[in-house]
Design a protein around this motif. Structure first.
Motif, PDB file in Angstrom:
ATOM      1  N   ARG A   1       0.814  -1.272  -0.077  1.00  0.00           N
ATOM      2  CA  ARG A   1       0.061   0.082  -0.105  1.00  0.00           C
ATOM      3  C   ARG A   1       0.876   1.288   0.044  1.00  0.00           C
ATOM      4  N   LEU A   2       0.483   2.239  -0.746  1.00  0.00           N
ATOM      5  CA  LEU A   2       1.107   3.418  -1.093  1.00  0.00           C
ATOM      6  C   LEU A   2       0.777   4.509   0.046  1.00  0.00           C
ATOM      7  N   SER A   3       1.406   5.272   0.718  1.00  0.00           N
ATOM      8  CA  SER A   3       1.007   6.482   1.394  1.00  0.00           C
ATOM      9  C   SER A   3       0.972   7.618   0.428  1.00  0.00           C
ATOM     10  N   THR A   4       1.626   7.769  -0.503  1.00  0.00           N
ATOM     11  CA  THR A   4       1.723   8.815  -1.492  1.00  0.00           C
ATOM     12  C   THR A   4       2.295   8.246  -2.786  1.00  0.00           C
ATOM     13  N   GLY A   5       1.611   9.075  -3.797  1.00  0.00           N
ATOM     14  CA  GLY A   5       2.316   8.573  -5.253  1.00  0.00           C
ATOM     15  C   GLY A   5       1.930   7.537  -6.005  1.00  0.00           C
ATOM     16  N   ARG A   6       2.535   7.059  -6.737  1.00  0.00           N
ATOM     17  CA  ARG A   6       2.053   5.703  -7.766  1.00  0.00           C
ATOM     18  C   ARG A   6       3.332   4.653  -7.769  1.00  0.00           C
TER      19      ARG A   6
ATOM     20  N   ASP B   1      13.465   3.510 -17.031  1.00  0.00           N
ATOM     21  CA  ASP B   1      13.451   4.711 -16.523  1.00  0.00           C
ATOM     22  C   ASP B   1      14.058   4.945 -15.033  1.00  0.00           C
ATOM     23  N   ARG B   2      14.659   5.833 -14.656  1.00  0.00           N
ATOM     24  CA  ARG B   2      15.325   5.997 -13.547  1.00  0.00           C
ATOM     25  C   ARG B   2      14.433   6.528 -12.420  1.00  0.00           C
ATOM     26  N   VAL B   3      13.361   5.550 -11.988  1.00  0.00           N
ATOM     27  CA  VAL B   3      12.369   5.963 -10.868  1.00  0.00           C
ATOM     28  C   VAL B   3      12.590   5.145  -9.862  1.00  0.00           C
ATOM     29  N   VAL B   4      11.981   5.502  -8.710  1.00  0.00           N
ATOM     30  CA  VAL B   4      12.190   4.560  -7.468  1.00  0.00           C
ATOM     31  C   VAL B   4      10.789   4.742  -6.702  1.00  0.00           C
TER      32      VAL B   4
ATOM     33  N   VAL C   1       5.696  13.559  -2.789  1.00  0.00           N
ATOM     34  CA  VAL C   1       6.331  13.361  -4.294  1.00  0.00           C
ATOM     35  C   VAL C   1       5.534  14.315  -5.099  1.00  0.00           C
ATOM     36  N   ASP C   2       4.734  15.224  -4.661  1.00  0.00           N
ATOM     37  CA  ASP C   2       4.176  16.086  -5.586  1.00  0.00           C
ATOM     38  C   ASP C   2       5.128  17.073  -6.114  1.00  0.00           C
ATOM     39  N   ASN C   3       6.292  17.220  -5.446  1.00  0.00           N
ATOM     40  CA  ASN C   3       7.274  18.214  -6.046  1.00  0.00           C
ATOM     41  C   ASN C   3       8.658  17.298  -6.562  1.00  0.00           C
ATOM     42  N   GLN C   4       8.359  16.267  -6.976  1.00  0.00           N
ATOM     43  CA  GLN C   4       9.210  15.424  -7.725  1.00  0.00           C
ATOM     44  C   GLN C   4      10.709  15.403  -7.014  1.00  0.00           C
ATOM     45  N   PRO C   5      10.542  14.842  -5.874  1.00  0.00           N
ATOM     46  CA  PRO C   5      11.678  14.662  -5.084  1.00  0.00           C
ATOM     47  C   PRO C   5      12.653  13.661  -5.944  1.00  0.00           C
ATOM     48  N   ALA C   6      14.071  13.685  -5.739  1.00  0.00           N
ATOM     49  CA  ALA C   6      14.949  12.714  -6.417  1.00  0.00           C
ATOM     50  C   ALA C   6      16.074  12.248  -5.500  1.00  0.00           C
ATOM     51  N   ILE C   7      16.506  11.204  -5.494  1.00  0.00           N
ATOM     52  CA  ILE C   7      17.599  10.550  -4.671  1.00  0.00           C
ATOM     53  C   ILE C   7      18.873  10.211  -5.796  1.00  0.00           C
ATOM     54  N   TYR C   8      19.841  10.150  -4.973  1.00  0.00           N
ATOM     55  CA  TYR C   8      21.146   9.668  -5.830  1.00  0.00           C
ATOM     56  C   TYR C   8      21.525   8.060  -5.432  1.00  0.00           C
ATOM     57  N   ILE C   9      21.712   7.249  -6.254  1.00  0.00           N
ATOM     58  CA  ILE C   9      22.323   6.192  -6.180  1.00  0.00           C
ATOM     59  C   ILE C   9      23.773   5.963  -6.594  1.00  0.00           C
ATOM     60  N   GLY C  10      24.768   6.216  -5.925  1.00  0.00           N
ATOM     61  CA  GLY C  10      25.884   6.686  -6.474  1.00  0.00           C
ATOM     62  C   GLY C  10      25.961   7.898  -7.119  1.00  0.00           C
ATOM     63  N   ASP C  11      26.258   8.108  -8.359  1.00  0.00           N
ATOM     64  CA  ASP C  11      26.222   9.185  -9.148  1.00  0.00           C
ATOM     65  C   ASP C  11      24.966   9.526 -10.009  1.00  0.00           C
TER      66      ASP C  11
ATOM     67  N   VAL D   1      11.693   9.990  -7.213  1.00  0.00           N
ATOM     68  CA  VAL D   1      10.980   9.096  -6.233  1.00  0.00           C
ATOM     69  C   VAL D   1       9.468   9.386  -6.913  1.00  0.00           C
ATOM     70  N   VAL D   2       8.865   8.145  -7.334  1.00  0.00           N
ATOM     71  CA  VAL D   2       7.428   8.233  -7.431  1.00  0.00           C
ATOM     72  C   VAL D   2       6.477   7.953  -6.755  1.00  0.00           C
ATOM     73  N   GLY D   3       6.980   7.202  -5.713  1.00  0.00           N
ATOM     74  CA  GLY D   3       5.897   6.743  -4.693  1.00  0.00           C
ATOM     75  C   GLY D   3       6.721   6.345  -3.448  1.00  0.00           C
ATOM     76  N   LEU D   4       5.679   6.229  -2.382  1.00  0.00           N
ATOM     77  CA  LEU D   4       6.278   6.298  -0.921  1.00  0.00           C
ATOM     78  C   LEU D   4       5.167   4.873  -0.577  1.00  0.00           C
ATOM     79  N   LEU D   5       5.959   3.805  -0.178  1.00  0.00           N
ATOM     80  CA  LEU D   5       5.158   2.843   0.561  1.00  0.00           C
ATOM     81  C   LEU D   5       4.742   2.963   2.106  1.00  0.00           C
ATOM     82  N   SER D   6       3.642   2.703   2.211  1.00  0.00           N
ATOM     83  CA  SER D   6       3.111   2.534   3.701  1.00  0.00           C
ATOM     84  C   SER D   6       3.485   1.242   4.669  1.00  0.00           C
ATOM     85  N   THR D   7       2.857   0.283   3.753  1.00  0.00           N
ATOM     86  CA  THR D   7       2.731  -1.169   4.285  1.00  0.00           C
ATOM     87  C   THR D   7       2.910  -2.331   3.396  1.00  0.00           C
ATOM     88  N   VAL D   8       3.481  -3.302   3.771  1.00  0.00           N
ATOM     89  CA  VAL D   8       3.372  -4.398   2.725  1.00  0.00           C
ATOM     90  C   VAL D   8       2.911  -5.765   3.678  1.00  0.00           C
ATOM     91  N   GLN D   9       2.149  -6.583   3.309  1.00  0.00           N
ATOM     92  CA  GLN D   9       1.563  -7.765   4.060  1.00  0.00           C
ATOM     93  C   GLN D   9       2.577  -8.969   4.021  1.00  0.00           C
TER      94      GLN D   9
END
Length: 396
Positions: free
Chosen positions: A137-142, A153-156, A171-181, A186-194
């Motif tokens: 389940r997502l807390s926000t995003g897709r 695509d470079r999405v996480v 995620v409405d302001n299109q945040p981004a993270i770096y894995i190395g360079d 960031v397109v979505g944030l998880l809230s829970t997984v069963q």
């Protein structure tokens, strides 16, 4: 509940407080007052967990003694589509640990030499159907779709633990993270997984992205959710569907058969009833001991008179032991009778055949008598220890 003074110079009365023993007694009394609710609560938990586990299947390559896969690349890239064609499959997806070769993750473009804004975070690759298969389940995003994977695509998607660590809350302001360079949006944030709770502390990227960016050669596992009752059949079909050339190289972790689940639930219920029976016996033993001890205190004069007329200590002890044993025997007989009537009544109302163990009608009274005998040891010893003169004097 007891009233206790804090000291000699304190007030005559103090505020009552609940001691640990009193709290335990209150808790025990509450449970015994509502045994049906306790049984139903435990049964609901057991059945709920069993029902969730009965639809979960995980397929992985077989490993050798060293823990490595016997053969590489045994799971196909189209595993999700192959499994989805099987009748009874609700959802399926692939999940793979990605080797990022020690690259750190950060949420700011500046490379901090002290490493205070960089973290070592697990990175996992997932096909689009995985999130439904693990009941995420997502807390926000897709969630990423098949197009993201096909284009690489470079999405996480971030698990909640990683999102908190990187201070990403929206995620409405299109945040981004770096894995190395490499920069990932960031397109979505998880809230829970069963299922697969490791996702809560991981970064999830599309499978095609992991293949292009990190050289992923094959999926690492396949997560499958089935309809209730179809897991055993699908577990036998999965190796042939995923690797028809050599299905023996795949390991299928399937839930136990319904009979085993029912047997496990039955064992848990039997253990619960045995525990309740043991607690009830303990309460009964304490009750018999209290009644016998009160009887000793009320009959001090009688005991003194008997001793003065020549009764020995063993006679007094035997008398009170007999009384406590009789109480236990009566309780055992009544309990066995009531239990038998309940079993027969329930069986008759449901058109069942009542089945009773042969030892129950005889064993229950004997057990009750033994409990009564043990409960009367202390009161009888106290009665036997009374001296005739002191006993007669206390009644004057």
């Amino acid at each position: 509940m007891k009233l206790r003074r804090r000291g000699r110079s304190g007030p005559a009365t103090a505020k009552p407080r609940l001691a640990a023993r009193d709290l335990f007694e209150e808790c025990l009394a509450s449970l015994l007052a509502r045994p049906g609710r306790a049984v139903l609560t435990v049964l609901g938990t057991v059945v709920g967990v069993a029902a969730l586990a009965a639809t979960d299947i995980v397929v992985t390559p077989k490993t050798g003694r060293t823990g490595r896969a016997v053969r590489q690349n045994v799971l196909p890239w189209d595993a999700e589509q192959r499994v989805g064609r099987l009748n009874g499959v609700v959802a399926a997806g692939t999940l793979t640990d990605v080797n990022v070769k020690g690259e750190l993750v950060r949420a700011v473009p500046v490379n901090d030499p002290q490493g205070q804004t960089q973290f070592q975070v697990p990175v996992k690759a997932a096909s689009p159907g995985l999130f439904r298969a693990v009941r995420a389940r997502l807390s926000t995003g897709r969630l990423p779709d098949a197009g993201h994977s096909a284009r690489g695509d470079r999405v996480v998607v971030l698990g909640p633990n990683v999102a908190a660590q990187l201070h990403v809350t929206r995620v409405d302001n299109q945040p981004a993270i770096y894995i190395g360079d490499r920069l990932y949006v960031v397109v979505g944030l998880l809230s829970t997984v069963q299922r697969q709770p490791s996702l809560l502390g991981s970064i999830v990227i599309p499978e095609g992205t992991a293949q292009r960016e990190f050289g992923l050669t094959a999926p690492g596992s396949v997560q499958v959710e089935t309809r209730i009752g179809a897991a055993s059949v699908i577990a036998g079909q999965l190796p042939l569907a995923l690797n028809p050339a050599d299905p023996r190289v795949l390991k299928v972790a399937a839930p136990p058969e319904p009979r085993r689940v029912r047997a496990g639930v039955q064992r848990d219920l039997n253990s619960l009833f045995l525990l309740l029976g043991g607690v009830s016996l303990l309460v009964g033993a304490i009750g018999i001991a209290n009644v016998t001890l009160v009887s000793v205190l009320e009959r001090v004069g009688e005991i003194g008179l008997r001793r003065s007329l020549g009764a020995a200590r063993r006679h007094i002890a035997a008398q009170f032991l007999m009384e406590s044993t009789t109480l236990g025997l009566v309780g055992g007989v009544v309990g066995a009778a009531v239990g038998t009537l309940v079993v027969v009544g329930v069986a008759a109302s449901r058109a069942w055949t009542p089945v009773l163990e042969a030892w129950v009608p005889l064993g229950a009274p004997l057990l009750g008598g033994a409990v009564g005998l043990l409960s009367g040891l202390y009161p009888s010893a106290r009665a036997a220890a009374l001296e005739p003169v002191e006993a007669l004097r206390s009644t004057m």
